[in-house]
Motif scaffolding. Structure first.
Motif, PDB file in Angstrom:
ATOM      1  N   UNK A  95       0.858  -1.185   0.000  1.00 12.28           N
ATOM      2  CA  UNK A  95       0.000   0.000   0.000  1.00 12.28           C
ATOM      3  C   UNK A  95       0.894   1.235   0.000  1.00 12.28           C
ATOM      4  N   UNK A  96       0.652   2.160  -0.950  1.00 20.20           N
ATOM      5  CA  UNK A  96       1.477   3.365  -1.074  1.00 20.20           C
ATOM      6  C   UNK A  96       0.614   4.617  -1.157  1.00 20.20           C
ATOM      7  N   UNK A  97       1.213   5.716  -0.768  1.00 24.98           N
ATOM      8  CA  UNK A  97       0.554   7.021  -0.805  1.00 24.98           C
ATOM      9  C   UNK A  97       1.592   8.043  -1.243  1.00 24.98           C
ATOM     10  N   UNK A  98       1.199   8.976  -2.097  1.00 22.87           N
ATOM     11  CA  UNK A  98       2.135   9.988  -2.589  1.00 22.87           C
ATOM     12  C   UNK A  98       2.081  11.229  -1.706  1.00 22.87           C
ATOM     13  N   UNK A 122       2.363  -2.000 -18.279  1.00 20.91           N
ATOM     14  CA  UNK A 122       2.959  -2.434 -19.542  1.00 20.91           C
ATOM     15  C   UNK A 122       4.455  -2.756 -19.460  1.00 20.91           C
ATOM     16  N   UNK A 123       5.160  -2.078 -18.560  1.00 23.43           N
ATOM     17  CA  UNK A 123       6.593  -2.361 -18.426  1.00 23.43           C
ATOM     18  C   UNK A 123       6.883  -3.273 -17.237  1.00 23.43           C
ATOM     19  N   UNK A 124       6.286  -2.979 -16.105  1.00 26.93           N
ATOM     20  CA  UNK A 124       6.520  -3.814 -14.924  1.00 26.93           C
ATOM     21  C   UNK A 124       5.590  -5.035 -14.899  1.00 26.93           C
ATOM     22  N   UNK A 125       4.581  -5.035 -15.768  1.00 28.12           N
ATOM     23  CA  UNK A 125       3.660  -6.180 -15.898  1.00 28.12           C
ATOM     24  C   UNK A 125       2.988  -6.521 -14.562  1.00 28.12           C
ATOM     25  N   UNK A 151      -1.207  -6.340  -5.067  1.00 28.71           N
ATOM     26  CA  UNK A 151      -1.391  -7.587  -4.336  1.00 28.71           C
ATOM     27  C   UNK A 151      -0.539  -8.681  -4.964  1.00 28.71           C
ATOM     28  N   UNK A 152       0.046  -9.533  -4.112  1.00 33.47           N
ATOM     29  CA  UNK A 152       0.894 -10.622  -4.589  1.00 33.47           C
ATOM     30  C   UNK A 152       1.052 -11.670  -3.493  1.00 33.47           C
ATOM     31  N   UNK A 153       1.409 -12.879  -3.901  1.00 28.61           N
ATOM     32  CA  UNK A 153       1.723 -13.924  -2.919  1.00 28.61           C
ATOM     33  C   UNK A 153       3.199 -13.853  -2.504  1.00 28.61           C
ATOM     34  N   UNK A 154       3.967 -12.986  -3.168  1.00 26.73           N
ATOM     35  CA  UNK A 154       5.412 -12.905  -2.948  1.00 26.73           C
ATOM     36  C   UNK A 154       5.775 -11.582  -2.268  1.00 26.73           C
ATOM     37  N   UNK A 155       6.060 -11.635  -0.994  1.00 21.77           N
ATOM     38  CA  UNK A 155       6.404 -10.435  -0.230  1.00 21.77           C
ATOM     39  C   UNK A 155       7.675  -9.783  -0.762  1.00 21.77           C
ATOM     40  N   UNK A 156       8.681 -10.587  -1.147  1.00 24.21           N
ATOM     41  CA  UNK A 156       9.963 -10.046  -1.579  1.00 24.21           C
ATOM     42  C   UNK A 156       9.862  -9.378  -2.947  1.00 24.21           C
ATOM     43  N   UNK A 157       8.957  -9.857  -3.772  1.00 26.44           N
ATOM     44  CA  UNK A 157       8.670  -9.187  -5.047  1.00 26.44           C
ATOM     45  C   UNK A 157       8.133  -7.776  -4.784  1.00 26.44           C
ATOM     46  N   UNK A 158       7.250  -7.649  -3.797  1.00 23.28           N
ATOM     47  CA  UNK A 158       6.681  -6.345  -3.458  1.00 23.28           C
ATOM     48  C   UNK A 158       7.730  -5.414  -2.863  1.00 23.28           C
ATOM     49  N   UNK A 159       8.626  -5.968  -2.046  1.00 23.53           N
ATOM     50  CA  UNK A 159       9.710  -5.151  -1.490  1.00 23.53           C
ATOM     51  C   UNK A 159      10.587  -4.581  -2.600  1.00 23.53           C
ATOM     52  N   UNK A 160      10.965  -5.422  -3.549  1.00 24.09           N
ATOM     53  CA  UNK A 160      11.785  -4.974  -4.673  1.00 24.09           C
ATOM     54  C   UNK A 160      11.034  -3.960  -5.532  1.00 24.09           C
ATOM     55  N   UNK A 161       9.738  -4.198  -5.718  1.00 21.11           N
ATOM     56  CA  UNK A 161       8.919  -3.301  -6.530  1.00 21.11           C
ATOM     57  C   UNK A 161       8.810  -1.919  -5.891  1.00 21.11           C
ATOM     58  N   UNK A 162       8.793  -1.871  -4.565  1.00 23.18           N
ATOM     59  CA  UNK A 162       8.685  -0.592  -3.859  1.00 23.18           C
ATOM     60  C   UNK A 162       9.821   0.349  -4.250  1.00 23.18           C
ATOM     61  N   UNK A 163      11.035  -0.161  -4.315  1.00 26.33           N
ATOM     62  CA  UNK A 163      12.191   0.674  -4.678  1.00 26.33           C
ATOM     63  C   UNK A 163      12.080   1.141  -6.133  1.00 26.33           C
ATOM     64  N   UNK A 164      11.627   0.277  -7.005  1.00 26.24           N
ATOM     65  CA  UNK A 164      11.490   0.654  -8.421  1.00 26.24           C
ATOM     66  C   UNK A 164      10.400   1.710  -8.598  1.00 26.24           C
ATOM     67  N   UNK A 165       9.308   1.567  -7.843  1.00 25.40           N
ATOM     68  CA  UNK A 165       8.217   2.551  -7.888  1.00 25.40           C
ATOM     69  C   UNK A 165       8.717   3.912  -7.423  1.00 25.40           C
ATOM     70  N   UNK A 166       9.402   3.921  -6.297  1.00 29.21           N
ATOM     71  CA  UNK A 166       9.922   5.175  -5.752  1.00 29.21           C
ATOM     72  C   UNK A 166      10.859   5.855  -6.748  1.00 29.21           C
ATOM     73  N   UNK A 167      11.708   5.071  -7.383  1.00 27.02           N
ATOM     74  CA  UNK A 167      12.664   5.599  -8.362  1.00 27.02           C
ATOM     75  C   UNK A 167      11.943   6.174  -9.579  1.00 27.02           C
ATOM     76  N   UNK A 168      10.956   5.454 -10.099  1.00 29.23           N
ATOM     77  CA  UNK A 168      10.234   5.928 -11.275  1.00 29.23           C
ATOM     78  C   UNK A 168       9.495   7.228 -10.972  1.00 29.23           C
ATOM     79  N   UNK A 169       8.790   7.260  -9.856  1.00 30.61           N
ATOM     80  CA  UNK A 169       8.008   8.446  -9.509  1.00 30.61           C
ATOM     81  C   UNK A 169       8.898   9.678  -9.352  1.00 30.61           C
ATOM     82  N   UNK A 170      10.029   9.498  -8.690  1.00 26.95           N
ATOM     83  CA  UNK A 170      10.910  10.637  -8.450  1.00 26.95           C
ATOM     84  C   UNK A 170      11.597  11.091  -9.734  1.00 26.95           C
TER      85      UNK A 170
END
Length: 334
Positions: free
Chosen positions: A140-143, A212-215, A229-248
């Motif tokens: 869950x994220x908030x800007x 389309x890119x992160x699928x 939502x995902x069954x893989x917690x570590x996938x979400x952790x990794x995705x968090x950093x990529x999201x933060x980077x893209x947004x910034x």
């Protein structure tokens, strides 16, 4: 990318301005500023049309005030002439851009909204957890300071990718640059109808990247709140950093440091005013307090009926019964 075939004349035509006035006036007939504009309606519309046609139009300033919705928000209200133009712009541009948005963007769109978003969240939870047989993790994220952080230059560049007619870009620049929250060409005013559309156009860059890119399959966004939502917690952790980077890097937006978390659906996830669990949802504590206060103090039947409608979307049978009883008692008094 194929650009829109919308023309400036479609927006500024007297016919469109009159239709926009009818939409603007809905629910505002008793407002003094609307009544004053109505007194000389045709002259006012002709004056607005002429200023748009000759490119002498300038957007006036804003009246600022605070509301609690339920958290404090700083609203900026434009004058009637400018709000009429916002409706005229929205009326022409919304149908084109709405077709570009992803299915799971739910804020300020026809046939979307919070109730459809929370139902989609429920459906995603069932799919990811395989009907509660697997652990479902939710990111869950908030800007942070969403509207106040929209970069106007980036926004205009995005609009240029979609809109061929440079006169429309000129007009949108007038509206966008009429507000600057930090004197750094950033920010859109909470209160403009156009802002609702423009932030969705802005965030569609992120939505498209996610899909389309992160699928990312199980993704829902409502304004500046979004979940994956995902069954893989570590996938979400990794995705968090990529999201933060893209947004910034791409949108100059920052995730709110205190409003990013990963937790299991079974432990309860706070999203759009509700606490979500695998088999049910309950009102967020702050929202429930507001409803209880209304139950005890509010004598406005319409307001209480809106709360009753809200409660239908969750497991709040006792509170909903109490609200309905209060409505009945108030109607008996009348």
């Amino acid at each position: 990318m194929k650009k829109s075939s919308i023309h400036y004349k479609d927006i500024i035509s007297i016919e469109n301005l009159l239709l926009a006035w009818e939409e603007f006036l809905n629910g505002k007939k008793n407002k003094i500023d609307a009544q004053e504009f109505q007194l000389n309606l045709f002259d006012n519309i002709i004056s607005l049309y002429n200023s748009l046609q000759t490119k002498t139009y300038t957007h006036a300033g804003y009246k600022a005030f605070n509301i609690s919705d339920p958290k404090p928000r700083n609203i900026h209200k434009a004058i009637v002439r400018d709000r009429l133009l916002h409706h005229a712009i929205y009326k022409i541009l919304y149908p084109y851009f709405d077709k570009l948005f992803i299915h799971d963007s739910y804020s300020c769109r026809l046939d979307k909204g919070t109730h459809r978003a929370i139902n989609r969240f429920r459906d995603f939870g069932r799919k990811v957890s395989k009907n509660n047989t697997k652990t479902c993790w939710v990111l869950k994220c908030d800007i942070r300071k969403f509207f106040a952080s929209i970069n106007q230059t980036i926004l205009l560049n995005i609009l240029n990718k979609h809109i061929e007619d440079k006169e429309i870009i000129w007009l949108l620049a007038r509206v966008i640059k009429s507000f600057d929250s930090r004197k750094e060409s950033v920010g859109l005013p909470l209160g403009n109808l156009t802002s609702q559309l423009l932030v969705n156009i802005y965030m569609n860059e992120f939505d498209s990247w996610m899909k389309h890119q992160m699928k990312v399959k199980y993704y829902i966004r409502y304004a500046d709140d979004f979940v994956i939502l995902s069954t893989d917690k570590y996938y979400l952790l990794e995705l968090t950093y990529k999201i933060s980077e893209f947004l910034e890097e791409n949108l100059k937006l920052l995730l709110h440091p205190n409003k990013v978390f990963i937790k299991t659906l079974s432990s309860g996830v706070d999203f759009l005013g509700w606490g979500h669990f695998p088999t049910h949802r309950v009102l967020r504590t702050a929202t429930k307090r507001r409803v209880v206060k209304a139950l005890n103090e509010n004598e406005n039947v319409s307001s209480l009926m809106s709360y009753s409608g809200l409660l239908k979307h969750g497991n709040q049978f006792v509170l909903q019964t109490q609200i309905n009883e209060r409505i009945k008692n108030l109607l008996k008094k009348d």
